[in-house]
Design a protein around this motif. Structure first.
Motif, short mmCIF file in Angstrom:
data_model
loop_
_atom_site.label_atom_id
_atom_site.label_comp_id
_atom_site.label_asym_id
_atom_site.label_seq_id
_atom_site.Cartn_x
_atom_site.Cartn_y
_atom_site.Cartn_z
N SER A 77 1.12 -1.30 -0.06
CA SER A 77 -0.02 -0.12 0.23
C SER A 77 0.73 1.04 0.07
CB SER A 77 -1.27 -0.36 1.36
OG SER A 77 -1.70 1.14 1.23
N ARG B 74 -4.78 6.22 -1.59
CA ARG B 74 -4.02 4.88 -1.75
C ARG B 74 -4.02 3.90 -3.04
NH1 ARG B 74 -2.19 3.30 2.87
NH2 ARG B 74 -4.48 4.64 4.45
N GLU C 218 -2.45 0.29 -4.38
CA GLU C 218 -2.71 -1.27 -3.59
C GLU C 218 -1.63 -1.95 -4.63
OE1 GLU C 218 -3.52 -2.09 -0.58
OE2 GLU C 218 -4.53 -0.47 -0.74
#
Length: 197
Positions: free
Chosen positions: A110, A126, A128
């Motif tokens: 992350s 964010r 990922e």
């Protein structure tokens, strides 16, 4: 005399019958655990568990942040990588001789950037992703195992835990750790003794 022998034989038969139907005694069970904490080029936390029954598994978390001022704005880029319950096959353990782990670990990653504006933290979306790393850790005991705890559960099972503090070194996620001043570890062995039948 014949009657006494008959009674004695009958009694022995009954005793043998009772022994035959008694359940087998449960064996002691032993589990082992190794913990490591690293600080340096990112922080890494490792926990290896070898249960009395089942696979040896490793949990690992790695975090790194880089902060600075860009165009008058203070901000930080952070990266977190983690993996849990990953089975491992190369793990040796001894409270007196130490422990060693080598494992290929698939992880989740992350990434996020955050700025501080007028006292408020504003973070971007964010990101990922996934990856894989080779994790290596070595535990070296600082001395003889000294910490020992003993307690009895409600069902009568006696639990005995013995542990020792260690120095640790290792590598993973592109970081290497070999500074005893910024890391520590612990090895623990737990024994469970079931109550007598």
């Amino acid at each position: 005399m014949i009657r006494f022998r008959t009674i004695l034989a009958t009694g022995l038969t009954a005793a043998a019958t009772v022994t035959l139907f008694a359940g087998p005694a449960q064996a002691d069970s032993v589990s082992r655990h190794a913990h490591a904490h690293f600080d340096g080029d990112g922080s890494m936390f490792v926990d290896v568990t070898r249960p009395a029954v089942g696979d040896t598994v490793v949990d690992v978390e790695w975090h790194k942040s880089a902060c600075g001022v860009t165009d008058g704005v203070y901000g930080c880029d952070s990266v977190s990588r983690s993996a849990y319950d990953v089975p491992v096959t190369r793990f040796s353990f001894s409270l007196t001789d130490g422990a060693k782990l080598t494992a290929t670990v698939p992880y989740r990653e992350s990434r996020q950037h955050c700025d501080v504006v007028d006292g408020d933290e504003i973070c971007g979306e964010r990101q990922e992703s996934t990856g894989s790393t080779v994790l290596k850790v070595t535990w070296v005991p600082n001395g003889e195992p000294l910490e020992r705890e003993r307690w009895t559960a409600e069902d009568g099972t006696v639990h005995i835990s013995t542990s020792t503090w260690t120095t640790v070194s290792g590598s993973g996620f592109g970081s290497a750790y070999d500074d005893p001043a910024s890391s520590f570890g612990k090895l623990s062995r737990s024994r469970s003794i079931p109550p007598a039948a």
